[in-house]
Structures are given as C-alpha cells and as structure tokens.
Design a protein around this motif. Structure first.
Motif, PDB file in Angstrom:
ATOM      1  N   LEU A 158       0.832  -1.206   0.000  1.00 30.77           N
ATOM      2  CA  LEU A 158       0.000   0.000   0.000  1.00 30.77           C
ATOM      3  C   LEU A 158       0.866   1.255   0.000  1.00 30.77           C
ATOM      4  O   LEU A 158       0.598   2.218  -0.718  1.00 30.77           O
ATOM      5  CB  LEU A 158      -0.938  -0.001   1.215  1.00 30.77           C
ATOM      6  N   ILE A 162       1.436   4.158  -3.177  1.00 30.19           N
ATOM      7  CA  ILE A 162       1.262   5.611  -3.092  1.00 30.19           C
ATOM      8  C   ILE A 162       2.469   6.318  -3.686  1.00 30.19           C
ATOM      9  O   ILE A 162       2.341   7.292  -4.422  1.00 30.19           O
ATOM     10  CB  ILE A 162       1.058   6.027  -1.616  1.00 30.19           C
ATOM     11  N   VAL A 163       3.662   5.791  -3.407  1.00 27.88           N
ATOM     12  CA  VAL A 163       4.882   6.454  -3.866  1.00 27.88           C
ATOM     13  C   VAL A 163       5.162   6.173  -5.344  1.00 27.88           C
ATOM     14  O   VAL A 163       5.437   7.087  -6.117  1.00 27.88           O
ATOM     15  CB  VAL A 163       6.088   6.008  -3.007  1.00 27.88           C
ATOM     16  N   GLN A 343       6.126  12.159  -4.277  1.00 28.04           N
ATOM     17  CA  GLN A 343       5.194  11.376  -3.463  1.00 28.04           C
ATOM     18  C   GLN A 343       5.874  10.879  -2.189  1.00 28.04           C
ATOM     19  O   GLN A 343       5.266  10.879  -1.129  1.00 28.04           O
ATOM     20  CB  GLN A 343       4.683  10.176  -4.265  1.00 28.04           C
ATOM     21  N   MET A 346       6.100  13.685   0.195  1.00 29.01           N
ATOM     22  CA  MET A 346       4.758  13.967   0.719  1.00 29.01           C
ATOM     23  C   MET A 346       4.413  12.957   1.813  1.00 29.01           C
ATOM     24  O   MET A 346       3.975  13.309   2.901  1.00 29.01           O
ATOM     25  CB  MET A 346       3.744  13.883  -0.438  1.00 29.01           C
ATOM     26  N   GLN A 350       3.768  13.378   5.884  1.00 28.94           N
ATOM     27  CA  GLN A 350       2.483  13.118   6.531  1.00 28.94           C
ATOM     28  C   GLN A 350       2.555  11.987   7.533  1.00 28.94           C
ATOM     29  O   GLN A 350       1.644  11.799   8.331  1.00 28.94           O
ATOM     30  CB  GLN A 350       1.420  12.837   5.465  1.00 28.94           C
ATOM     31  N   HIS A 531      -6.703  -0.127   8.397  1.00 32.88           N
ATOM     32  CA  HIS A 531      -7.358   0.065   7.102  1.00 32.88           C
ATOM     33  C   HIS A 531      -8.141   1.366   7.050  1.00 32.88           C
ATOM     34  O   HIS A 531      -8.105   2.085   6.061  1.00 32.88           O
ATOM     35  CB  HIS A 531      -8.266  -1.119   6.784  1.00 32.88           C
ATOM     36  N   HIS A 532      -8.867   1.650   8.148  1.00 30.83           N
ATOM     37  CA  HIS A 532      -9.624   2.906   8.189  1.00 30.83           C
ATOM     38  C   HIS A 532      -8.695   4.097   8.015  1.00 30.83           C
ATOM     39  O   HIS A 532      -8.992   5.019   7.267  1.00 30.83           O
ATOM     40  CB  HIS A 532     -10.378   3.042   9.512  1.00 30.83           C
ATOM     41  N   LEU A 534      -5.690   4.224   6.705  1.00 31.43           N
ATOM     42  CA  LEU A 534      -5.094   4.300   5.371  1.00 31.43           C
ATOM     43  C   LEU A 534      -6.120   4.805   4.370  1.00 31.43           C
ATOM     44  O   LEU A 534      -5.820   5.604   3.490  1.00 31.43           O
ATOM     45  CB  LEU A 534      -4.570   2.929   4.943  1.00 31.43           C
ATOM     46  N   ASN A 535      -7.368   4.330   4.509  1.00 34.73           N
ATOM     47  CA  ASN A 535      -8.408   4.749   3.570  1.00 34.73           C
ATOM     48  C   ASN A 535      -8.811   6.195   3.760  1.00 34.73           C
ATOM     49  O   ASN A 535      -9.395   6.801   2.868  1.00 34.73           O
ATOM     50  CB  ASN A 535      -9.639   3.843   3.696  1.00 34.73           C
ATOM     51  N   SER A 536      -8.562   6.750   4.943  1.00 36.20           N
ATOM     52  CA  SER A 536      -8.870   8.166   5.112  1.00 36.20           C
ATOM     53  C   SER A 536      -7.589   8.990   5.083  1.00 36.20           C
ATOM     54  O   SER A 536      -7.591  10.135   5.489  1.00 36.20           O
ATOM     55  CB  SER A 536      -9.676   8.398   6.396  1.00 36.20           C
ATOM     56  N   PHE A 537      -6.507   8.385   4.585  1.00 34.80           N
ATOM     57  CA  PHE A 537      -5.242   9.087   4.345  1.00 34.80           C
ATOM     58  C   PHE A 537      -4.660   9.704   5.610  1.00 34.80           C
ATOM     59  O   PHE A 537      -3.969  10.702   5.552  1.00 34.80           O
ATOM     60  CB  PHE A 537      -5.413  10.139   3.250  1.00 34.80           C
ATOM     61  N   HIS A 538      -4.987   9.103   6.758  1.00 34.88           N
ATOM     62  CA  HIS A 538      -4.424   9.595   7.999  1.00 34.88           C
ATOM     63  C   HIS A 538      -3.132   8.815   8.263  1.00 34.88           C
ATOM     64  O   HIS A 538      -3.082   7.915   9.090  1.00 34.88           O
ATOM     65  CB  HIS A 538      -5.418   9.411   9.141  1.00 34.88           C
ATOM     66  N   PHE A 539      -2.086   9.191   7.519  1.00 31.36           N
ATOM     67  CA  PHE A 539      -0.866   8.391   7.536  1.00 31.36           C
ATOM     68  C   PHE A 539      -0.140   8.455   8.876  1.00 31.36           C
ATOM     69  O   PHE A 539       0.535   7.509   9.263  1.00 31.36           O
ATOM     70  CB  PHE A 539       0.066   8.824   6.409  1.00 31.36           C
TER      71      PHE A 539
ATOM     72  N   ALA B  72      -9.056   3.725  -2.244  1.00 28.98           N
ATOM     73  CA  ALA B  72      -8.009   4.652  -1.814  1.00 28.98           C
ATOM     74  C   ALA B  72      -6.918   4.753  -2.875  1.00 28.98           C
ATOM     75  O   ALA B  72      -6.311   5.813  -3.059  1.00 28.98           O
ATOM     76  CB  ALA B  72      -7.409   4.186  -0.485  1.00 28.98           C
ATOM     77  N   ALA B  76      -5.118   7.948  -4.554  1.00 26.45           N
ATOM     78  CA  ALA B  76      -3.661   8.092  -4.512  1.00 26.45           C
ATOM     79  C   ALA B  76      -3.086   8.286  -5.912  1.00 26.45           C
ATOM     80  O   ALA B  76      -2.174   9.081  -6.114  1.00 26.45           O
ATOM     81  CB  ALA B  76      -3.034   6.869  -3.843  1.00 26.45           C
ATOM     82  N   GLN B  95     -12.377  13.372  -1.001  1.00 22.33           N
ATOM     83  CA  GLN B  95     -11.017  13.086  -0.511  1.00 22.33           C
ATOM     84  C   GLN B  95      -9.980  13.533  -1.532  1.00 22.33           C
ATOM     85  O   GLN B  95      -8.963  14.132  -1.183  1.00 22.33           O
ATOM     86  CB  GLN B  95     -10.852  11.576  -0.265  1.00 22.33           C
ATOM     87  N   ASP B 149     -15.283   0.485   3.460  1.00 21.47           N
ATOM     88  CA  ASP B 149     -15.300   1.570   4.451  1.00 21.47           C
ATOM     89  C   ASP B 149     -15.132   2.956   3.829  1.00 21.47           C
ATOM     90  O   ASP B 149     -15.328   3.955   4.511  1.00 21.47           O
ATOM     91  CB  ASP B 149     -14.302   1.330   5.602  1.00 21.47           C
ATOM     92  N   THR B 150     -14.787   3.052   2.525  1.00 22.75           N
ATOM     93  CA  THR B 150     -14.787   4.377   1.906  1.00 22.75           C
ATOM     94  C   THR B 150     -15.855   4.477   0.820  1.00 22.75           C
ATOM     95  O   THR B 150     -15.749   5.283  -0.096  1.00 22.75           O
ATOM     96  CB  THR B 150     -13.419   4.765   1.316  1.00 22.75           C
ATOM     97  N   LEU B 296     -12.648  11.285   7.896  1.00 20.03           N
ATOM     98  CA  LEU B 296     -12.225  10.596   6.672  1.00 20.03           C
ATOM     99  C   LEU B 296     -11.500  11.520   5.704  1.00 20.03           C
ATOM    100  O   LEU B 296     -11.167  11.122   4.591  1.00 20.03           O
ATOM    101  CB  LEU B 296     -13.440   9.985   5.972  1.00 20.03           C
ATOM    102  N   ARG B 298      -8.241  14.080   4.993  1.00 16.61           N
ATOM    103  CA  ARG B 298      -6.937  14.601   5.442  1.00 16.61           C
ATOM    104  C   ARG B 298      -6.348  15.412   4.321  1.00 16.61           C
ATOM    105  O   ARG B 298      -6.352  14.962   3.188  1.00 16.61           O
ATOM    106  CB  ARG B 298      -5.971  13.464   5.747  1.00 16.61           C
TER     107      ARG B 298
END
Lengths: 568, 298
Positions: A158, A162-163, A343, A346, A350, A531-532, A534-539, B72, B76, B95, B149-150, B296, B298
């Motif tokens: 994952l 992203i990178v 990336q 970034m 974060q 998972h939550h 990561l899915n809400s980008f709260h790294f 996600a 990304a 998002q 979940d998203t 959700l 960021r």
C-alpha cells in the motif's frame, strides 16, 4: 553445530529463525520445571483469548450460515472453465509467478548484502579485541532490519503504491524488502556459523576485510542460502497472491474481483490455479533442497555445482528471472522519477510526526489486546490442525524396510499433503469470509481463518520435522513389533512435540502481522483501524498503528524465543 | 557455481537495462481516465472502453482507461498524477479534492443528485420496514455491517443518517463489520452473519431485478433520503499538460453526450443515466461535512 543441522531450521522460512531449537535437550530439573510453567502459561493465554468468545450469549457455531458454506464448496465441482477465462487465469498465474520470482531474487540480493553487513564476523563484533565502533555498527545494522521485517507485505504494497504508482516494481519490492530482511538475518547467522578457517587465513595473508568475507566465508554459506531461497519461493507465491488483493495484478487481483462480486465458480478456477502453482513450487523446492542437503552431507563444504538437478534448477531459476522481467515489463526507472520523489517526500511529511490514535494509549492497547488474542487463538487452532495432518503426511523414510505398508499409506499421505496445500493456497481474507458464514462476527472467525491458513504452512514444516527425526529409536520400536499407531504415539510424537511447539511459536510472530488482512470479520483490532486510517489518508495515525504492530511482533518474538529456549 | 552465478547476474543486469531503456520514454501525452472499482471490473472495462473512444473522437487526444482495484488507490493515483480524469464516488471525490487542491468537479450524471442507500435485514432479525430516518433507532441492539469503508452509499451516508437518528456505532451488537463490497454485504445479511446491513440502492435494485435476492432471507427495511454521489473530477494541471482550455473541452464533451447518436446512447446506457450535467463543489458540501466529521478527510 554444522551447517547441515542448521538447514532444517531455516526451513521455518517465512519467519526468522532467531533462535536455533536444535541443541541437545537439557536434562536439568530446573528446565523441566520451567517447561511446565510455560505450558501452563500457553494454556492460560489460549483460555484467556477464548474467554470472550465462550462468554458471549449466543452459541459458537451458526447453523443457518452453513448453507452459504455448502454453496461455496459446491461450486468447487463446477469451476468456470471457458477458454477466455482460462486464458485470463493462465496469464494471471504467470504474473503471480513472475512477482514471486522477482521478489525472491530481490530478497536474495538484499539478503546477501544485509546478511554480510549484519554478521558478527563482518563487524568482528565477537572478536576478543572488538572495538566499540564495531559493536555499535553491528547493533545498528541489526536494528535496521527489524522494521522492514515487522511490516506485512500488504502494508509495504500500500505504501509503495502511493509512492510509485501502478507499477510492477511495487509488488516486487513489497515482497523483496520484507523477505530480504528475513533472508539477511538467516544469512548472517549462516555466515557466523560457517567455518572461519579460510576467512582467517585470508586475513592473516593480508586480505582486506571485504575480500576475506567474500572469498573466505560467503561461498561456504551459499549452498544453504540457495536451499533457503528455493524454500522461500513458495512463500513468495502466497505473498504475491495476497498482494494482488491490493491491486498489483495477478491471481490475487482476479480473485479479489470475483470475491467482491462473490462469483464462486470463478473463485474456484482461480483457487485451483493457485493450488497448482503452490504444489509445483513446493515440489520443485523440495527436490532441490533434498539434492542440496544430500550433496552437502556427502562432501562437506560448498555446493556441488555438478549435481544436474541443482545446476539445472539454478539455470531454470535464472531463466525465470529474465522471463519475469520481460513478462511484467519491469521498469525500475519509476524508482528515480520526479513524481516518485515528490510522493515519497509527501508521504514522509504526513507520516511524521506520528499521531496517537483517537482514544489515546488506552484504546491502542485495547486494540493490540484484541489482535493478540486473535493471534493466540489462531496459533492454537493452527497447532492442532497441523499436528493432526503432519503425522499422516510424513513419509517416515527412517523406516526403510517397511515399504509394503508405505505403498498402502500413499493415498493417505498424498491426501494429507494436498489438504495442507489447499489450506495455505486459499488467502486468509477468503477464509475469513467463509468463517463468517459459520461463526458469529468477532475474533473467532478471524482466528479460525488465520488458524487454518497457518495450519497449511505449519503442517508442511511439521511434516519435515517428522521425516527428519532420528531413525534409530523408531526402527527399534518397529523391530520390537510396535504397530503403526504405537509407533506414532510412543516414537514419533514425543520426539517431535518440542519442535512442533518451537515452529508454532516461531510462526506466532507472523500471525500477529497477518491479522491485518482479515478485517472483514468484524473483530476490530489493529488491522481494521489501520485500514480505516489508510483509507482516510491519515498516515500519521496509520504509522502509529504499524509501529505498534512492529513492537507487538518484537514482544511476541521475545516471548516465543524464551519459551523455545525452555522447551529445548 | 560461480560461473552460473555470474551468468545469472549478467543476464539480469542486461535485461533490466533493456527494460529501463524501453521505459524511459517520459510522460505519455494522452488523457488517462479512471474510476473507483464499485462494480464488476469487466463491466467497468466495457463502460470506460466506450467512453475512451467517445472522448478520443471528441477531444482528439489518446485516451487510456487505467483500471484501479481499490478506492483509496484511485485517490492516490489521481494525487500522484497517474490519472487525469476520474469518475469518483462522492466520498473519494471529496477526498481527492482535499488532497489535490485545485481539482475541479467537471460533471455528474443526472441520476447522481438522487442517490440513496438501502438498509436490508435478515427476516429472523425481526426488523419491520419503516420510512422515517428517526426510526433507524430500531436497529439498535442488532448486529450490523457496512460495505467498503470508503464507499459513499455503503458507509458514509448510512453512518450520517444513523447519526441523525441518534444511533452510534456502539449501539450495535458487537463491532460493525466492513464487508468490502455491496454484494458481500448482501450475502452476509442473507447468511445471518450480520442481522442488518446497508448497500447502494442501485446495486440492490439490480440484484432484485436479476432475481438474485431471496425475499425469505433478506428484505429491504429502509431507504435513505437522496444525496449527491458520483462525479467526474479533473486534475488542475490538465490544461497545462494537454493544452489551454482542455478541461473545458472535456466538460463540454461529457455534457453534450445526450444520446443523439448510437454511441452516445451506448455511453449513457452503460452509465445507467439520461445524460451528464454540470457538477459544482457545493453539491458535495454535505458529503464533505459528514466525511470531515467522521475523520475521513486529510
């Protein structure tokens, strides 16, 4: 201890053999006593983990969900076999194999370099006249390898996605980095245990440290490394599949597509392909490893490059690497593109500084407890299932003379081995959904899913334990007229039990990491929150959870090493 | 042994360099479109194959559909610049805008302003159908599963309506599940693993139409009020990369797809829409607020 004796322990494979459970058993009374205490502690841990499940006000098994289970397994006899789909499955299988081969190749490079850099002999950290600088360097190098090992391939995948974006490099590195860290550990231990004479001679003759290690030590450890690499190939196929579930391509990705829409007959075609691929890799690696250990026990020292099977396999592996690069169109230029650099910075910005999860430390600890309980239950299930399967799966080559009965036992042996391959070829998230049909949501379905998957992995190791048991006591029992059942109860189990336990304790660490892939079961725990986040980008919070899992893994490793020492 | 090892190393290096040479062509000059994996990938491939052809003819640039397997990951890759124009879900779109400042909603389907979620229950749970949002409180004390979940329709808006009815996630028996897909939600409720679940109304209706829903094992108990969902989102550097005014051209191309010829009809059929209409950031203010509340964004 010799390299050959060590070879068995490397087969633990998907996990680092941080301690070697292969020394002669201690007979001191204190040891036995401590062993009892540990056994008690293990039972207590399993009971404590199972308590919330048992105390719930509903029955453990859900009878009405069995219909869905039957529906799933009924589709096994009618997989989707039309030409177009089979072509897709074939191409996906090649992709999965290519990722596994390339990932293993990368892990070997990392393993050899990292192995040398983390060996005591390189830093001379065990020399009588050691310098502080060397001890510090050695310790730092060791610590540097702990983090990549403690992070599950999926999390690597994952992050790299992203990178690096959508590139085959993602899958290759997501397998190569954590596998490489484990391989480095194994290789460093091999180097440290290898015969030092050539190395010391080179040093004495005025060779530089690097030349001395490269020419004096590495060649003698290469054979075991090769053996280990072939073992890891099968693990890599499973990792490539699970990685596919995050969308890197291959059988796992196709499986995810059919899994989302719950098209069972497509899932079965893909599972058959996975089972076939695993079985082939397993067969090939056993063949090579048997030859390697055979040639080594005949002539001590480096690998016999003239063994046709070994030489042919090495060439085939090389050809596979080249073909895989071509097949997935591996383009490493993505590693140094501006976009990737942007990336990466970034993501780094974060991730750091880390942020505590909502609910604070108490919540984090609660979730860690859930994850730990799930892993303990999973290991209990895995141990039981694997032990039951390993005894019939073993060929018992020690009993050379009873060939007639072995032929009769062949179907049982094959059935047991096939069962283990199936158990480990089906990815844990699929087991998780099936477990949800049979049990109420909570940690139990997660533990069952991870437990039966792990049983497939452990069973294979336990089978090798049984096949490698000291032959004389067994032959003696057999000569005294013991029946097969008596042989198992009085000859095999008592001798194999400590090593069964040792392997299960090893594998516990891996299972803790793997709890992140069974989020569907509604058990909460660190995996779901990860998972939550990561899915809400709260790294920043995600990194806190990953770090917690790494620490949990280290803790588990520490405890399991202590238990292993006491049961030796 | 050493000879073999050297041969391996040499061939690996050679092939890798060859691969680098082939891949160093620089940025592709075309438009890369994508979508969140909210349905069967073969269906997505069909949909976006047709749309790619349509956009190619209208815009005169190469159009490539890049399949994505994860919600996600779609965000990304849009952020990374690997996707230029994406048909996002409500939440993923919000998002993506948050992560790529300057990204603009380009268009939505005419049906996207009237999206709904459907709460379904296993009959054994004894939940009677109801019509008021406030009655969602009846779900307290049951076990419950979301979808991915998203997902906007499978998680975000249902949680918003639950919240409005005063139901928090702790009010369910056990922890809520996240099944991962609308179909998995349906199956888990049918099997009784969870007593109640929630999924996109359009997926539910499709499964009912296809006869895949057994009314003795699962039934609709509540349909949410409407909300905005999907929309096309364009990267801010689109004009810079493909020419001044390209974003407007792309918008016009989508908005003028009204079914006036066979291919446009095909596009709209595949998207299950009567046409595309302009979309504005304000349409998604509600989703943005809810997503912010649930942490959700960021």
């Amino acid at each position: 201890m010799t390299l050959t004796a060590k070879a068995l322990d490397e087969r633990v494979g998907c996990l680092p053999p941080s301690a070697v459970p292969n020394e002669p058993p201690r007979r001191a009374g204190g040891g036995t006593n401590r062993r009892r205490w540990w056994l008690l502690a293990c039972v207590a841990a399993v009971v404590a983990s199972a308590l919330p499940v048992v105390l719930d006000d509903h029955p453990v098994i859900r009878v009405d969900g069995l219909r869905q289970l039957v529906e799933f397994f009924a589709a096994a006899v009618a997989p989707r076999v039309d030409g177009g789909f089979l072509a897709l499955v074939g191409a996906s299988a090649m992709t999965t194999l290519a990722y596994a081969v390339l990932g293993t190749a990368v892990s070997l490079v990392i393993g050899v370099v990292g192995g040398v850099l983390t060996s005591q002999v390189w830093w001379r950290a065990d020399a009588p006249a050691r310098r502080t600088r060397d001890v510090v360097g050695w310790s730092l190098a060791r610590v540097a390898l702990v983090v990549p090992r403690g992070i599950h391939e999926v999390i690597w995948g994952l992050g790299l996605l992203i990178v690096l974006g959508r590139s085959p490099v993602v899958a290759v590195l997501a397998i190569g980095i954590p596998f490489g860290a484990v391989t480095a550990k194994v290789f460093s231990e091999l180097l440290d245990e290898a015969d030092r004479a050539p190395h010391d001679a080179l040093l004495a003759a005025g060779a530089r440290r690097s030349s001395a290690v490269l020419y004096g030590l590495v060649p003698s450890a290469l054979g075991d490394l090769l053996s280990y690499a072939f073992y890891r190939l099968e693990c890599a196929i499973r990792s490539a599949t699970i990685l596919g579930l995050v969308g890197t391509g291959g059988l796992g990705t196709e499986l995810l597509d059919s899994f989302r829409a719950l098209v069972y007959h497509e899932m079965w075609t893909l599972l058959y392909a996975l089972i076939l691929l695993s079985a082939l890799a397993d067969g090939w690696s056993s063949l090579v490893r048997t030859r390697l250990s055979g040639s080594r026990s005949r002539r001590r020292g480096s690998v016999d490059g003239r063994d046709p099977v070994v030489a042919g396999s090495v060439l085939l592996a090389a050809a596979l690497v080249v073909a895989s690069v071509w097949w997935v169109r591996l383009d490493p230029s993505v590693l140094w593109s501006d976009r990737s650099a942007r990336q990466a910075s970034m993501l780094a910005g974060q991730v750091w500084p880390l942020v505590m999860v909502d609910g604070g430390l108490a919540e984090l600890l609660r979730l860690a407890g859930v994850t730990l309980a799930m892993s303990v239950l999973a290991m209990a299930i895995a141990f039981a299932v694997a032990a039951v399967l390993a005894v019939p799966a073993a060929a018992l080559p020690q009993l050379d003379r009873v060939t007639a009965s072995r032929a009769r036992r062949l179907p049982v042996l094959l059935a047991a081995r096939l069962t283990m391959i199936v158990l480990r070829a089906v990815p844990p998230p699929v087991w998780a959904l099936l477990a949800l049909f049979a049990f109420y949501p909570g940690i139990l379905p997660g533990a069952v899913a991870l437990g039966i998957y792990t049983a497939g992995v452990l069973g294979r190791l336990m089978t090798e334990v049984v096949d490698n048991l000291e032959g004389r006591p067994l032959r003696a029992l057999s000569a005294l007229g013991a029946s097969r059942r008596q042989l198992v109860w009085y000859g095999v189990l008592p001798a194999a039990a400590p090593r069964f336990a040792a392997y299960s304790l090893y594998r516990w660490e891996v299972t803790v990491r793997e709890t992140v892939v069974v989020g569907v079961v509604g058990a909460g725990g660190l995996g779901v929150l990860l998972h939550h986040q990561l899915n809400s980008f709260h790294f920043a919070q995600a990194a806190t959870i990953v770090l917690t899992i790494v620490l949990l893994t280290l803790g588990v490793d520490f405890v399991s090493a202590a238990v292993r020492r006491s049961i030796r | 042994m050493w000879r073999v090892a050297r041969a391996i190393l040499l061939s690996v290096v050679l092939v890798s360099t060859a691969a680098c040479g082939a891949g160093a062509g620089g940025e592709p000059g075309g438009l890369r479109i994508g979508a969140i994996p909210d349905q069967d990938p073969q269906q997505l491939q069909r949909m976006y194959g047709v749309v790619s052809d349509y956009l190619h003819d209208r815009l005169g640039v190469q159009v490539e559909y890049v399949p994505v397997r994860d919600y996600a990951a779609a965000v990304a890759q849009f952020e990374r610049g690997d996707l230029d124009l994406v048909f996002f879900g409500g939440l993923t779109g919000v998002q993506a805008r948050k992560r790529v400042p300057g990204a603009a909603p380009v268009a939505q389907r005419d049906v996207d302003a009237q999206f709904r979620s459907v709460f379904v229950a296993n009959p054994a749970a004894g939940v009677e159908p109801f019509t008021e949002v406030g009655d969602l409180a009846r779900l307290k004390g049951h076990s419950f599963t979301f979808g991915s979940d998203t997902s906007t329709s499978g998680r975000l808006m249902p949680q918003y309506f639950l919240d409005r009815a005063g139901v928090s996630l702790d009010d369910f028996t056990g922890e809520p599940g996240y099944s991962g897909s609308h179909d998995a939600t349906l199956k888990l409720v049918e099997s009784g693993a969870y007593q109640v679940g929630v999924l996109s109304a359009s997926v539910w209706e499709k499964r009912v139409q296809e006869g895949k829903v057994d009314p003795t094992t699962v039934r609709e108990v509540f349909r949410t009020p409407t909300y905005h969902d999907y929309h096309w989102l364009a990267r801010p550097d689109l004009d810079q990369r493909l020419g001044q005014g390209f974003t407007d051209l792309a918008r016009d191309a989508l908005l003028s797809c009204d079914g006036s010829d066979d291919r446009e009809k095909q596009v709209l059929d595949l998207f299950a829409a009567g046409g595309f209409v302009a979309a504005a950031a304000e349409d998604y203010a509600q989703i943005e607020a809810v997503a912010g509340q649930l942490g959700l964004l960021r």
